[in-house]
Write an enzyme that holds these catalytic residues in place. Structure first.
Site, mmCIF file in Angstrom:
data_model
loop_
_atom_site.group_PDB
_atom_site.id
_atom_site.type_symbol
_atom_site.label_atom_id
_atom_site.label_comp_id
_atom_site.label_asym_id
_atom_site.label_seq_id
_atom_site.Cartn_x
_atom_site.Cartn_y
_atom_site.Cartn_z
ATOM 1 C CG ASP A 10 3.613 11.517 4.284
ATOM 2 O OD1 ASP A 10 3.201 11.025 5.349
ATOM 3 O OD2 ASP A 10 3.462 12.722 4.004
ATOM 4 C CB SER A 11 -0.928 11.026 4.009
ATOM 5 O OG SER A 11 -0.279 12.091 4.686
ATOM 6 N N GLY A 43 -4.640 12.029 9.080
ATOM 7 C CA GLY A 43 -4.723 12.247 10.527
ATOM 8 C C GLY A 43 -6.098 12.068 11.155
ATOM 9 C CB CYS A 73 3.096 8.553 7.052
ATOM 10 S SG CYS A 73 1.461 9.119 7.553
ATOM 11 C CD GLU A 158 -0.362 17.238 1.891
ATOM 12 O OE1 GLU A 158 -0.851 17.055 0.773
ATOM 13 O OE2 GLU A 158 0.757 16.778 2.224
ATOM 14 C CB CYS A 192 3.259 15.065 12.116
ATOM 15 S SG CYS A 192 2.490 15.275 10.492
ATOM 16 C CG HIS A 194 2.777 16.884 6.454
ATOM 17 N ND1 HIS A 194 2.625 15.519 6.403
ATOM 18 C CD2 HIS A 194 2.202 17.360 5.323
ATOM 19 C CE1 HIS A 194 1.976 15.193 5.299
ATOM 20 N NE2 HIS A 194 1.712 16.298 4.620
HETATM 21 N N1 DGL Z 1 3.036 13.056 7.525
HETATM 22 C C1 DGL Z 1 1.938 12.396 8.202
HETATM 23 C C2 DGL Z 1 2.391 11.988 9.614
HETATM 24 O O1 DGL Z 1 3.587 11.881 9.851
HETATM 25 C C3 DGL Z 1 0.731 13.269 8.109
HETATM 26 C C4 DGL Z 1 -0.514 12.538 8.289
HETATM 27 C C5 DGL Z 1 -1.735 13.135 7.676
HETATM 28 O O2 DGL Z 1 -1.914 12.962 6.483
HETATM 29 O O3 DGL Z 1 -2.538 13.688 8.428
HETATM 30 O O4 DGL Z 1 1.586 11.742 10.485
#
Ligand code: DGL
Length: 278
Positions: A10-11, A43, A73, A158, A192, A194
């Site tokens: 993931d990011s 994003g 992600c 984050e 998402c 997150h």
């Molecule tokens: N967890 C990522 C997703 O599902 C977040 C993306 C991001 O870094 O903006 O889209």
């Protein structure tokens, strides 16, 4: 044959909400988690940038011995997965596999809605890519998809800044925008990884009968099904009936990662700092 862990990428921290469910469902495999925290959020970034960052992460995980990588992600799944599967993989590792989170979710969402109107909350990148309306339309052409991007939500998670009235404002605002589109929405997808962390706050601003769907369990079930159908991949994964190993890596500060990851996973984490360059 050399066996290796399942890679989960993931990011940042969001993919841990997916990993938690996968660990509950498939605890015997070894796992390597990578959070590209130094470059999160993905994003708002362009297709090109998200593809480049994601490919660097996938190549790094392949070099670390993962035959299979899950892009936990949505943004990376929306903007990079197809190019990696259709173009890059044949060049870099034709026998390895990269799977995303959008298709498994699209395949089941129609079973959750009675009104046939669903809301999709995601990053600006995921929403603008149109991936969810397209994929859901393939499996459930009768389902109407209303989308809303929530640009502030990933930064709130984050930076662990979601427990205050300022955060409440951003959460309420996006939910009101979505629910204004139609009073018939009965299912809201947290598209998402997150967002499950924000679920208790999201719940506050939605009617009780609206179902909130998160992806962790869906992706874990689909992974179990994939491994069941692909013995050739199963045989390349290291497996320990008494429980597999976990390795956590971040491109940013390890102390911050450990503290934060513990909240997502409910267990102690000791991460390693890594650089993705070959
Ligand atoms: N967890 C990522 C997703 O599902 C977040 C993306 C991001 O870094 O903006 O889209």
């Amino acid at each position: 044959m050399q066996q290796g862990p399942i890679g989960v990428f993931d990011s940042g921290y969001g993919g841990l909400t997916v990993l938690r469910e996968i660990l509950g469902r498939l605890p015997g495999y070894d796992y390597l988690y990578l959070g590209d925290n130094a470059r999160a959020p993905y994003g708002p970034r362009s297709f090109e940038t998200v593809h480049r960052y994601t490919l660097e992460a996938v190549e790094w995980m392949f070099r670390e011995g993962c035959p299979l990588v899950i892009l936990a992600c949505n943004t990376a799944s929306a903007k990079a997965l197809r190019t990696i599967q259709q173009r890059d993989l044949t060049r870099i590792a034709p026998d390895n596999r990269v799977l995303g989170v959008i298709r498994p979710t699209a395949e089941v969402i129609g079973h959750h809605t009675r009104t046939r109107e669903v809301g999709v909350l995601g990053t600006t990148g995921t929403v603008r890519s149109g991936s969810y309306p397209i994929e859901i339309g393939r499996f459930f052409p009768d389902v109407v998809v209303h989308q809303q991007d929530c640009p502030m939500w990933v930064p709130l998670v984050e930076h662990r800044a979601y427990d205050n009235p300022g955060a409440d404002h951003f959460i309420r605002d996006c939910l009101h925008r979505l629910m204004r589109r139609s009073a018939s929405i009965d299912t809201i997808l947290l598209a998402c990884t997150h967002y499950p962390v924000l679920a208790p706050l999201i719940r506050r601003y939605l009617p009780e009968d609206v179902c909130i769907l998160d992806q962790g369990g869906i992706v874990a079930d689909r992974l179990a099904d994939y491994l069941h159908r692909h013995p050739e991949m199963r045989s390349r994964l290291s497996y320990h009936p008494e429980g597999g190993g976990r390795r956590y890596c971040t491109t940013d500060d390890t102390d911050a990662f450990d503290e934060h990851a513990c909240l997502f996973l409910g267990e102690e984490v000791r991460s390693e700092h890594v650089s993705l360059q070959a």
